[in-house]
Design a protein around this motif. Structure first.
Motif, PDB file in Angstrom:
ATOM      1  N   LEU A  91       0.764  -1.449  -0.160  1.00  0.00           N
ATOM      2  CA  LEU A  91      -0.134  -0.021   0.061  1.00  0.00           C
ATOM      3  C   LEU A  91       0.915   1.292   0.055  1.00  0.00           C
ATOM      4  CD1 LEU A  91      -2.661  -1.040   2.701  1.00  0.00           C
ATOM      5  CD2 LEU A  91      -3.015  -0.807  -0.066  1.00  0.00           C
ATOM      6  N   ALA A  92       1.930   1.208   0.813  1.00  0.00           N
ATOM      7  CA  ALA A  92       2.732   2.329   0.839  1.00  0.00           C
ATOM      8  C   ALA A  92       3.624   2.523  -0.663  1.00  0.00           C
ATOM      9  CB  ALA A  92       3.835   2.319   1.666  1.00  0.00           C
ATOM     10  N   GLY A  93       4.155   1.358  -1.107  1.00  0.00           N
ATOM     11  CA  GLY A  93       4.674   1.614  -2.434  1.00  0.00           C
ATOM     12  C   GLY A  93       3.862   1.838  -3.594  1.00  0.00           C
ATOM     13  N   ALA A  94       2.358   1.791  -3.532  1.00  0.00           N
ATOM     14  CA  ALA A  94       1.590   2.075  -4.507  1.00  0.00           C
ATOM     15  C   ALA A  94       1.003   3.426  -4.053  1.00  0.00           C
ATOM     16  CB  ALA A  94       0.252   1.233  -4.418  1.00  0.00           C
ATOM     17  N   GLU A  95       1.651   4.180  -3.283  1.00  0.00           N
ATOM     18  CA  GLU A  95       1.188   5.537  -2.746  1.00  0.00           C
ATOM     19  C   GLU A  95      -0.450   5.671  -2.180  1.00  0.00           C
ATOM     20  OE1 GLU A  95       2.701   8.085  -5.737  1.00  0.00           O
ATOM     21  OE2 GLU A  95       4.543   8.030  -5.026  1.00  0.00           O
ATOM     22  N   LEU A  96      -0.737   4.646  -1.624  1.00  0.00           N
ATOM     23  CA  LEU A  96      -2.081   4.590  -1.191  1.00  0.00           C
ATOM     24  C   LEU A  96      -2.359   5.022   0.125  1.00  0.00           C
ATOM     25  CD1 LEU A  96      -3.582   1.257  -2.855  1.00  0.00           C
ATOM     26  CD2 LEU A  96      -3.940   3.774  -3.628  1.00  0.00           C
ATOM     27  N   VAL A  97      -1.214   4.805   1.085  1.00  0.00           N
ATOM     28  CA  VAL A  97      -1.111   5.514   2.297  1.00  0.00           C
ATOM     29  C   VAL A  97       0.226   6.066   2.577  1.00  0.00           C
ATOM     30  CG1 VAL A  97      -2.288   3.441   3.507  1.00  0.00           C
ATOM     31  CG2 VAL A  97       0.052   3.212   3.301  1.00  0.00           C
ATOM     32  N   PRO A  98       0.340   7.135   3.388  1.00  0.00           N
ATOM     33  CA  PRO A  98       1.696   7.803   3.656  1.00  0.00           C
ATOM     34  C   PRO A  98       2.469   6.805   4.359  1.00  0.00           C
ATOM     35  CG  PRO A  98      -0.013   8.418   5.049  1.00  0.00           C
ATOM     36  CD  PRO A  98      -0.975   7.625   4.074  1.00  0.00           C
ATOM     37  N   PRO A  99       3.975   6.974   3.991  1.00  0.00           N
ATOM     38  CA  PRO A  99       4.813   6.025   4.737  1.00  0.00           C
ATOM     39  C   PRO A  99       5.611   6.572   5.985  1.00  0.00           C
ATOM     40  CG  PRO A  99       6.014   7.609   2.955  1.00  0.00           C
ATOM     41  CD  PRO A  99       4.495   7.801   3.122  1.00  0.00           C
ATOM     42  N   HIS A 100       5.174   7.741   6.536  1.00  0.00           N
ATOM     43  CA  HIS A 100       5.915   8.454   7.583  1.00  0.00           C
ATOM     44  C   HIS A 100       5.567   7.464   9.018  1.00  0.00           C
ATOM     45  CE1 HIS A 100       2.271  10.489   7.692  1.00  0.00           C
ATOM     46  NE2 HIS A 100       2.264  10.514   9.061  1.00  0.00           N
ATOM     47  N   ARG A 101       4.336   6.905   9.358  1.00  0.00           N
ATOM     48  CA  ARG A 101       4.342   6.129  10.378  1.00  0.00           C
ATOM     49  C   ARG A 101       4.877   4.868  10.416  1.00  0.00           C
ATOM     50  NH1 ARG A 101      -1.480   7.286  13.319  1.00  0.00           N
ATOM     51  NH2 ARG A 101      -1.020   9.238  14.228  1.00  0.00           N
ATOM     52  N   LEU A 102       5.483   4.275   9.257  1.00  0.00           N
ATOM     53  CA  LEU A 102       5.936   3.118   9.083  1.00  0.00           C
ATOM     54  C   LEU A 102       7.549   3.209   9.326  1.00  0.00           C
ATOM     55  CD1 LEU A 102       4.601   1.870   5.460  1.00  0.00           C
ATOM     56  CD2 LEU A 102       3.968   1.040   7.872  1.00  0.00           C
ATOM     57  N   ALA A 103       8.121   4.223   9.588  1.00  0.00           N
ATOM     58  CA  ALA A 103       9.416   4.277   9.953  1.00  0.00           C
ATOM     59  C   ALA A 103       9.632   4.062  11.393  1.00  0.00           C
ATOM     60  CB  ALA A 103       9.871   5.879   9.693  1.00  0.00           C
ATOM     61  N   GLY A 104      10.444   3.200  11.717  1.00  0.00           N
ATOM     62  CA  GLY A 104      10.751   2.749  13.169  1.00  0.00           C
ATOM     63  C   GLY A 104       9.627   1.790  13.390  1.00  0.00           C
ATOM     64  N   THR A 105       8.784   1.392  12.749  1.00  0.00           N
ATOM     65  CA  THR A 105       7.550   0.507  13.161  1.00  0.00           C
ATOM     66  C   THR A 105       7.497  -1.067  12.784  1.00  0.00           C
ATOM     67  OG1 THR A 105       6.038   2.499  13.264  1.00  0.00           O
ATOM     68  CG2 THR A 105       5.186   0.181  13.020  1.00  0.00           C
ATOM     69  N   VAL A 106       7.462  -2.027  13.616  1.00  0.00           N
ATOM     70  CA  VAL A 106       7.670  -3.424  13.079  1.00  0.00           C
ATOM     71  C   VAL A 106       6.207  -3.769  13.292  1.00  0.00           C
ATOM     72  CG1 VAL A 106       7.923  -4.021  15.444  1.00  0.00           C
ATOM     73  CG2 VAL A 106       8.699  -5.708  13.543  1.00  0.00           C
ATOM     74  N   LEU A 107       5.641  -4.668  12.130  1.00  0.00           N
ATOM     75  CA  LEU A 107       4.399  -4.859  12.259  1.00  0.00           C
ATOM     76  C   LEU A 107       4.439  -6.576  12.178  1.00  0.00           C
ATOM     77  CD1 LEU A 107       4.651  -2.721   9.571  1.00  0.00           C
ATOM     78  CD2 LEU A 107       2.518  -2.674  10.385  1.00  0.00           C
ATOM     79  N   PHE A 108       3.230  -7.227  12.948  1.00  0.00           N
ATOM     80  CA  PHE A 108       3.183  -8.606  13.104  1.00  0.00           C
ATOM     81  C   PHE A 108       1.644  -8.753  12.816  1.00  0.00           C
ATOM     82  CE2 PHE A 108       6.457  -7.242  15.863  1.00  0.00           C
ATOM     83  CZ  PHE A 108       7.554  -8.339  15.664  1.00  0.00           C
ATOM     84  N   GLY A 109       1.404 -10.008  12.110  1.00  0.00           N
ATOM     85  CA  GLY A 109       0.192 -10.475  12.057  1.00  0.00           C
ATOM     86  C   GLY A 109      -0.339 -11.214  10.745  1.00  0.00           C
ATOM     87  N   GLU A 110      -0.930 -12.169  10.925  1.00  0.00           N
ATOM     88  CA  GLU A 110      -1.574 -13.110   9.702  1.00  0.00           C
ATOM     89  C   GLU A 110      -2.726 -12.470   9.348  1.00  0.00           C
ATOM     90  OE1 GLU A 110      -3.366 -17.443   8.966  1.00  0.00           O
ATOM     91  OE2 GLU A 110      -1.782 -17.315  10.246  1.00  0.00           O
ATOM     92  N   LEU A 111      -2.784 -12.358   7.934  1.00  0.00           N
ATOM     93  CA  LEU A 111      -4.069 -11.895   7.520  1.00  0.00           C
ATOM     94  C   LEU A 111      -4.934 -12.853   6.805  1.00  0.00           C
ATOM     95  CD1 LEU A 111      -2.717  -8.955   5.307  1.00  0.00           C
ATOM     96  CD2 LEU A 111      -3.971  -8.717   7.571  1.00  0.00           C
ATOM     97  N   ALA A 112      -6.520 -12.665   7.219  1.00  0.00           N
ATOM     98  CA  ALA A 112      -7.360 -13.392   6.465  1.00  0.00           C
ATOM     99  C   ALA A 112      -7.741 -12.828   5.421  1.00  0.00           C
ATOM    100  CB  ALA A 112      -8.648 -13.581   7.512  1.00  0.00           C
ATOM    101  N   LEU A 113      -8.666 -13.609   4.424  1.00  0.00           N
ATOM    102  CA  LEU A 113      -8.943 -13.239   3.117  1.00  0.00           C
ATOM    103  C   LEU A 113      -9.829 -11.880   3.227  1.00  0.00           C
ATOM    104  CD1 LEU A 113      -9.506 -16.283   1.154  1.00  0.00           C
ATOM    105  CD2 LEU A 113      -7.291 -15.023   1.547  1.00  0.00           C
ATOM    106  N   ASP A 114     -10.590 -11.538   4.402  1.00  0.00           N
ATOM    107  CA  ASP A 114     -11.207 -10.657   4.468  1.00  0.00           C
ATOM    108  C   ASP A 114     -10.488  -9.392   5.277  1.00  0.00           C
ATOM    109  OD1 ASP A 114     -11.153 -11.509   7.150  1.00  0.00           O
ATOM    110  OD2 ASP A 114     -13.363 -11.838   7.291  1.00  0.00           O
ATOM    111  N   GLY A 115      -9.398  -9.373   5.552  1.00  0.00           N
ATOM    112  CA  GLY A 115      -8.690  -8.306   6.224  1.00  0.00           C
ATOM    113  C   GLY A 115      -8.530  -8.369   7.750  1.00  0.00           C
ATOM    114  N   ARG A 116      -8.815  -9.623   8.516  1.00  0.00           N
ATOM    115  CA  ARG A 116      -9.031  -9.765   9.851  1.00  0.00           C
ATOM    116  C   ARG A 116      -7.456 -10.039   9.999  1.00  0.00           C
ATOM    117  NH1 ARG A 116     -11.432 -14.068  11.177  1.00  0.00           N
ATOM    118  NH2 ARG A 116     -11.971 -14.663   8.968  1.00  0.00           N
TER     119      ARG A 116
END
Length: 505
Positions: A91-116
């Motif tokens: 989403l950030a590479g497609a410029e659909l979300v701004p990237p500034h909050r991703l700096a210094g942030t580590v993300l965890f989680g498995e995605l279900a097909l509906d986004g859960r």
């Protein structure tokens, strides 16, 4: 379209490595999606999960060439915990979300097909690794918030759905910062030592084992209280320190055994696997990157191997490295994993296959008895400090004035002995006598010759090995601590040697 980065963590046992996820979204060419960086099968399938989750959140999937690279590229990546980081990178590479909050942030989680966002294993050790690498913030599944908040020094946010994370990145909403306060579940009371009838020698050996962290072997007919005594050992041990509690909780997190409340494990664990367990179930194993086994789940606690002779030589010999080094190293195709395994071993076994209530009724020939107990090899027994012969129970009633001591009474003596040992070894960082290396006992804390004369004689005639002599010295120091003495004397050394010379095996 641009090049953007997010962060995840690759787990190898209880050790973690920070993984940089780069998303290169380019205009032109045929729409495609490539995932680089040695992903396993579950991670390769994340391409389809991420695409479906983004589209089902009413976001546009870029109709262009998308390349996702996970670095370090030579580091194998396994599992589904990368899904959320991959989706945010796209989403950030497609410029659909701004990237500034991703700096210094580590993300965890498995995605279900509906986004859960589904919970993942190993969240606690992964966050510890992220904090060590300087990450300031983490976004985790909401169900893992309680576990994640055990790690201090990093801001933890929780999300239920991918839409919540997208809104947070666009500064249109906030994520959960902490779970609702809940009362910690009550700690189950440990079985009381007063329940055990008779067996004064075995009770004394159990107290010595608890005071010094020593390994214990109990041999005797069925029904004499071997398992009962072993289950009461944890009740004699002190609560885990903060660092020890983190270690034990991290192992449970990797194994998927952490309770929903995700409170720190403060009570020493007690693990008693069935005698039919396999070697991977005992020391760790499995396909791909190995999972922790019983020896690691018993870290900082007690591992009971009941009916030890039924396990067979191969499984018993697999314990030797863990007993000596306090950790397990599992070499696999995808790398070598390390799991801590500093536990107290309690072996319980019958004296022969037929195992009658009285030895007089045994029908086994002498060679059968020798072959049965021979499954406990000399090198394994050399690492067991205390050996006890259990006697048949001759009466079900206790005479007045001879009530057996309770766990609380014995635990107080154990605590005093452990405090003395901790104060003595504090400059070296050791907590119990069993952790002290043999060379230190022989040089810096050497005992006079008149005290160790029996050990010297045992070494001379080949009755004990050098390793056995070191373990006798450790037991002697524990006996001195229980007696309130500053140093062991000849009687303590003789008693320690007697624990090894008893015909328990």
């Amino acid at each position: 379209m641009a090049l953007r980065r997010t962060w995840a963590v690759a787990l190898f046992g209880v050790d973690g490595a920070l993984v940089e996820i780069e998303a290169d979204v380019r205009k032109g060419g045929l729409p495609s999606l490539q995932l680089l960086g040695l992903p396993d099968t579950a991670l390769q399938e994340s391409k389809n999960r991420v695409r479906a989750a983004i589209q089902n959140c009413q976001e546009d999937w870029p109709a262009s060439c998308v390349t996702l690279a996970l670095s370090p590229a030579a580091l194998p990546k396994a599992g589904t915990s990368y899904d959320l980081a991959l989706a945010c990178a796209v989403l950030a590479g497609a410029e659909l979300v701004p990237p500034h909050r991703l700096a210094g942030t580590v993300l965890f989680g498995e995605l279900a097909l509906d986004g859960r966002i589904r919970p993942v294993r190993g969240l606690l050790p992964a966050l510890l690794a992220a904090r060590k690498e300087g990450m300031r913030r983490a976004v985790v599944p909401f169900d893992g918030l309680a576990e994640a908040h055990l790690v201090e020094g990093i801001e933890v946010l929780g999300a239920v759905h991918l839409r919540e994370v997208v809104a947070w990145l666009r500064e249109l909403g906030e994520l959960a910062r902490y779970p609702p306060p809940v009362d910690e579940p009550p700690v189950a009371e440990a079985p009381d030592l007063a329940d055990v009838l008779g067996q004064p020698e075995a009770r004394w050996a159990l107290e010595v084992a608890a005071a010094g962290g020593h390994h214990l072997l109990m041999v005797g007919p069925p029904g004499t209280g071997k398992t009962m005594l072993a289950k009461r050992l944890c009740g004699l041990l002190p609560e885990l320190s903060g660092q020890e509690a983190l270690e034990v909780t991290a192992i449970r997190s990797v194994a998927g055994d952490l309770a929903d409340s995700a409170a720190l494990v403060r009570v020493p664990p007690f693990v008693a696997p069935h005698s039919s367990l396999s070697i991977p179930a005992l020391v760790g194993g499995g396909t791909g990157l190995a999972r922790p086994g019983a020896v690691s789940r018993a870290h900082r606690g007690v591992l009971l191997l009941d009916e030890a002779c039924e396990l067979g030589p191969k499984r018993l010999e697999a314990l030797r490295t863990a007993l000596e080094e306090g950790e397990v190293r599992l070499a696999r195709r995808d790398g070598t994993l390390r799991y801590p395994a500093r536990f107290q071993l309690v072996l319980a076994t019958n004296p022969c296959p037929c195992a009658p209530a009285r030895d007089l009724d045994c029908q086994c020939p002498p060679q059968v008895r020798r072959r049965y107990l021979g499954k406990l090899s000399g090198p394994l027994l050399d690492r067991v400090d205390l050996r006890v012969r259990m006697r048949p129970i001759t009466a079900m009633t206790v005479h007045s004035g001879a009530e057996p001591e309770s766990t609380a009474v014995v635990r107080e003596r154990v605590a005093q002995a452990r405090a003395a040992a901790r104060e003595r070894w504090s400059a070296h960082g050791w907590q119990t006598n069993t952790e002290v290396p043999g060379p230190v006992l022989r040089r810096e804390f050497a005992l006079p010759h008149e005290v160790t004369g029996l050990l010297d004689r045992g070494l001379e005639v080949g009755a004990i090995t050098a390793r056995g002599a070191d373990r006798c010295l450790r037991v002697a120091w524990t006996l001195a601590d229980l007696d309130g003495r500053e140093r062991p004397d000849a009687e303590h050394v003789a008693a320690a040697l007697e624990f090894r010379d008893r015909k328990a095996a």
